[in-house]
Design a protein around this motif. Structure first.
Motif, PDB file in Angstrom:
ATOM      1  N   VAL A 175      -8.661  -2.460   3.304  1.00  0.00           N
ATOM      2  CA  VAL A 175      -9.018  -1.498   2.275  1.00  0.00           C
ATOM      3  C   VAL A 175      -8.687  -0.061   2.937  1.00  0.00           C
ATOM      4  O   VAL A 175      -8.076   0.905   2.282  1.00  0.00           O
ATOM      5  CB  VAL A 175     -10.515  -1.543   1.808  1.00  0.00           C
ATOM      6  CG1 VAL A 175     -11.011  -0.338   0.975  1.00  0.00           C
ATOM      7  CG2 VAL A 175     -10.651  -2.934   1.123  1.00  0.00           C
ATOM      8  N   ALA A 176      -9.191   0.242   4.076  1.00  0.00           N
ATOM      9  CA  ALA A 176      -8.774   1.647   4.766  1.00  0.00           C
ATOM     10  C   ALA A 176      -7.221   1.963   4.686  1.00  0.00           C
ATOM     11  O   ALA A 176      -6.926   3.110   4.238  1.00  0.00           O
ATOM     12  CB  ALA A 176      -9.210   1.607   5.973  1.00  0.00           C
ATOM     13  N   ARG A 177      -6.592   0.856   5.313  1.00  0.00           N
ATOM     14  CA  ARG A 177      -4.990   1.069   5.204  1.00  0.00           C
ATOM     15  C   ARG A 177      -4.587   1.200   3.725  1.00  0.00           C
ATOM     16  O   ARG A 177      -3.769   2.000   3.660  1.00  0.00           O
ATOM     17  CB  ARG A 177      -4.403  -0.050   5.787  1.00  0.00           C
ATOM     18  CG  ARG A 177      -4.761  -0.098   7.439  1.00  0.00           C
ATOM     19  CD  ARG A 177      -4.004  -1.546   7.837  1.00  0.00           C
ATOM     20  NE  ARG A 177      -3.988  -1.593   9.223  1.00  0.00           N
ATOM     21  CZ  ARG A 177      -2.974  -1.154  10.169  1.00  0.00           C
ATOM     22  NH1 ARG A 177      -1.891  -0.818   9.561  1.00  0.00           N
ATOM     23  NH2 ARG A 177      -2.963  -1.143  11.413  1.00  0.00           N
ATOM     24  N   ALA A 178      -4.968   0.399   2.816  1.00  0.00           N
ATOM     25  CA  ALA A 178      -4.668   0.575   1.466  1.00  0.00           C
ATOM     26  C   ALA A 178      -4.767   2.018   0.940  1.00  0.00           C
ATOM     27  O   ALA A 178      -3.719   2.485   0.388  1.00  0.00           O
ATOM     28  CB  ALA A 178      -5.050  -0.444   0.412  1.00  0.00           C
ATOM     29  N   LYS A 179      -5.966   2.568   1.258  1.00  0.00           N
ATOM     30  CA  LYS A 179      -6.267   3.850   0.715  1.00  0.00           C
ATOM     31  C   LYS A 179      -5.249   4.875   1.328  1.00  0.00           C
ATOM     32  O   LYS A 179      -4.771   5.933   0.613  1.00  0.00           O
ATOM     33  CB  LYS A 179      -7.833   4.315   0.913  1.00  0.00           C
ATOM     34  CG  LYS A 179      -8.634   3.283  -0.052  1.00  0.00           C
ATOM     35  CD  LYS A 179     -10.066   3.804   0.066  1.00  0.00           C
ATOM     36  CE  LYS A 179     -10.789   3.148  -0.949  1.00  0.00           C
ATOM     37  NZ  LYS A 179     -12.101   3.205  -0.969  1.00  0.00           N
ATOM     38  N   LEU A 180      -5.201   4.746   2.647  1.00  0.00           N
ATOM     39  CA  LEU A 180      -3.985   5.732   3.563  1.00  0.00           C
ATOM     40  C   LEU A 180      -2.736   5.656   2.784  1.00  0.00           C
ATOM     41  O   LEU A 180      -1.942   6.577   2.648  1.00  0.00           O
ATOM     42  CB  LEU A 180      -4.118   5.387   4.877  1.00  0.00           C
ATOM     43  CG  LEU A 180      -3.518   6.193   5.736  1.00  0.00           C
ATOM     44  CD1 LEU A 180      -4.065   7.462   5.940  1.00  0.00           C
ATOM     45  CD2 LEU A 180      -3.246   5.587   7.292  1.00  0.00           C
ATOM     46  N   MET A 182      -1.993   4.699  -0.153  1.00  0.00           N
ATOM     47  CA  MET A 182      -1.894   5.401  -1.565  1.00  0.00           C
ATOM     48  C   MET A 182      -1.734   6.751  -1.339  1.00  0.00           C
ATOM     49  O   MET A 182      -0.871   7.525  -2.056  1.00  0.00           O
ATOM     50  CB  MET A 182      -3.235   4.963  -2.282  1.00  0.00           C
ATOM     51  CG  MET A 182      -3.051   3.450  -2.769  1.00  0.00           C
ATOM     52  SD  MET A 182      -1.638   2.959  -3.792  1.00  0.00           S
ATOM     53  CE  MET A 182      -2.044   3.948  -5.358  1.00  0.00           C
ATOM     54  N   GLU A 183      -2.511   7.200  -0.388  1.00  0.00           N
ATOM     55  CA  GLU A 183      -2.479   8.981  -0.204  1.00  0.00           C
ATOM     56  C   GLU A 183      -1.300   9.231   0.299  1.00  0.00           C
ATOM     57  O   GLU A 183      -0.598  10.374   0.017  1.00  0.00           O
ATOM     58  CB  GLU A 183      -3.320   9.224   0.968  1.00  0.00           C
ATOM     59  CG  GLU A 183      -4.900   9.668   0.408  1.00  0.00           C
ATOM     60  CD  GLU A 183      -5.750   9.561   1.381  1.00  0.00           C
ATOM     61  OE1 GLU A 183      -5.484   9.848   2.648  1.00  0.00           O
ATOM     62  OE2 GLU A 183      -6.818   9.054   1.229  1.00  0.00           O
ATOM     63  N   ARG A 206     -12.805  -2.642  -4.414  1.00  0.00           N
ATOM     64  CA  ARG A 206     -12.669  -1.400  -3.536  1.00  0.00           C
ATOM     65  C   ARG A 206     -11.504  -0.383  -3.809  1.00  0.00           C
ATOM     66  O   ARG A 206     -11.413   0.703  -3.075  1.00  0.00           O
ATOM     67  CB  ARG A 206     -12.932  -1.542  -2.267  1.00  0.00           C
ATOM     68  CG  ARG A 206     -14.384  -2.165  -1.987  1.00  0.00           C
ATOM     69  CD  ARG A 206     -14.592  -2.825  -0.623  1.00  0.00           C
ATOM     70  NE  ARG A 206     -14.620  -1.804   0.381  1.00  0.00           N
ATOM     71  CZ  ARG A 206     -14.622  -2.099   1.694  1.00  0.00           C
ATOM     72  NH1 ARG A 206     -15.015  -3.379   2.211  1.00  0.00           N
ATOM     73  NH2 ARG A 206     -14.622  -1.130   2.706  1.00  0.00           N
ATOM     74  N   MET A 207     -10.527  -0.814  -4.804  1.00  0.00           N
ATOM     75  CA  MET A 207      -9.588  -0.076  -5.035  1.00  0.00           C
ATOM     76  C   MET A 207      -9.278   0.322  -6.503  1.00  0.00           C
ATOM     77  O   MET A 207      -8.232  -0.296  -7.127  1.00  0.00           O
ATOM     78  CB  MET A 207      -8.314  -0.923  -4.730  1.00  0.00           C
ATOM     79  CG  MET A 207      -8.053  -1.135  -3.181  1.00  0.00           C
ATOM     80  SD  MET A 207      -7.866   0.164  -2.073  1.00  0.00           S
ATOM     81  CE  MET A 207      -6.371   0.961  -2.211  1.00  0.00           C
ATOM     82  N   VAL A 210      -5.918   1.378  -8.985  1.00  0.00           N
ATOM     83  CA  VAL A 210      -4.927   1.022  -7.891  1.00  0.00           C
ATOM     84  C   VAL A 210      -4.195  -0.388  -8.680  1.00  0.00           C
ATOM     85  O   VAL A 210      -4.867  -1.421  -8.462  1.00  0.00           O
ATOM     86  CB  VAL A 210      -5.005   1.112  -6.498  1.00  0.00           C
ATOM     87  CG1 VAL A 210      -3.863   0.739  -6.086  1.00  0.00           C
ATOM     88  CG2 VAL A 210      -5.782   2.288  -6.073  1.00  0.00           C
TER      89      VAL A 210
END
Ligand SMILES: C[C@](O)(C(=O)O)[C@H](CC(=O)O)C(=O)O
Length: 311
Positions: A175-180, A182-183, A206-207, A210
């Protein structure tokens, strides 16, 4: 109709047609098509978007899916599928064939070849099928730089970031990677090799907002779910990446065994696409009719006629 006639060609780019499919309600179903023929067959079955798998493409070349083929080799497959089907295609871009500039080159080549979307992943070379063990992950910020590079290089191409982190970093890491990513400019996320319905649901929760892709590859870590089940779990796209090639390969294996055993193909004929079916699928008669209509109509009058034998 043949792709040769300009007025039959889609006016919108493949990227914008892929985005339009993604905006529609319901999950976007993208079956793997490993060549132009399979693309036509998938279209005939009613699919509106397609997937080009690195695993299927390389396996069809007799090679492993380790990231060793080149951008131009993939472009050859993209062109035949886009041309034969006219449908928007999501392409497996593996790790992007290198670092930022290589990713940008890949994006430009794929987009020019007719791709509508691409996914790039956070593995290091030699990359592996996401459903195998001991994958080596790239640094999250290095991957984010590749995503940013892809976003900078594209015109309309939809960029999906795939993360292979669930196996080694757990759901939190993925999840942390996916958010990064997306940014950094990704349009959608492909969380690879999730292995339970709970995991698929938790990731989607959690996304929020998206678009997410589910990979329903067989013989991997993901148990069988239908397209509707993935949709209900919060996913906007689903691929069956290697299925067409698996079925075709099995049929071919049986054919060669039959020829070796029986001394001919006579016992395998009832399992073959007939000549008539083959020609109907590729639209041979449409091409012939097109040629006949051009030969009939485009004979400029008043042009000096060439005499046989003259130069
Ligand atoms: C999606 C995938 O990258 C592919 O090449 O199609 C593969 C599929 C497979 O090997 O089954 C994957 O890594 O999941």
């Amino acid at each position: 109709m043949p792709y040769l006639v300009a007025e039959e060609l889609p006016r919108e780019t493949a990227g914008s047609r892929f985005r339009a499919l993604l905006r529609r309600p319901g999950i976007l179903r993208l079956p793997g098509t490993h060549n132009g023929m399979s693309a036509i067959q998938a279209k005939t079955a009613g699919f509106e978007g397609l997937y080009l798998s690195g695993a299927a493409m390389t396996a069809s070349m007799g090679l492993p899916d380790l990231g060793i083929i080149t951008v131009d080799e993939v472009a050859f497959f993209i062109r035949q599928i886009a041309r034969a089907s006219g449908l928007p295609l999501l392409v497996d871009g593996d790790t992007g064939y290198g670092e930022a500039l290589n990713v940008m080159h890949m994006v430009r080549v794929f987009e020019e070849a007719g791709a509508g979307a691409v996914h790039i992943e956070d593995q290091l070379l030699p990359k592996k099928c996401g459903h195998l063990n001991d994958k080596k992950l790239a640094d999250a910020h290095d991957m984010a730089a590749k995503v940013a590079a892809a976003a900078k290089a594209r015109r309309d191409l939809v960029i999906l970031a795939r993360t292979d982190a669930a196996a080694s970093e757990g759901l939190d890491g993925a999840v942390a990677r996916a958010k990064l990513y997306m940014e950094a400019g990704a349009d959608a996320i492909f969380p690879e090799a999730l292995n339970t319905a709970e995991m698929f649901r938790a990731f989607a929760k959690r996304m929020p907002g998206v678009p997410l892709l589910a990979n329903m590859t067989e013989f991997g870590k993901t148990p069988f779910f239908t397209a509707s089940e993935f949709e209900e779990m919060g996913y906007s796209m689903v691929i069956w990446p290697v299925s067409s090639l698996r079925v075709a390969n099995k049929a071919q294996e049986q054919l060669y065994a039959a020829i070796a055993r029986d001394g001919g193909t006579h016992k395998a004929v009832d399992r073959m696409q007939t000549r008539a079916e083959l020609y109907a699928t590729i639209g041979l008669h449409d091409y012939e009719a097109l040629d006949a209509s051009i030969v009939q109509t485009i004979i400029p009058e008043g042009m000096p006629q060439r005499v046989a034998g003259s130069r």
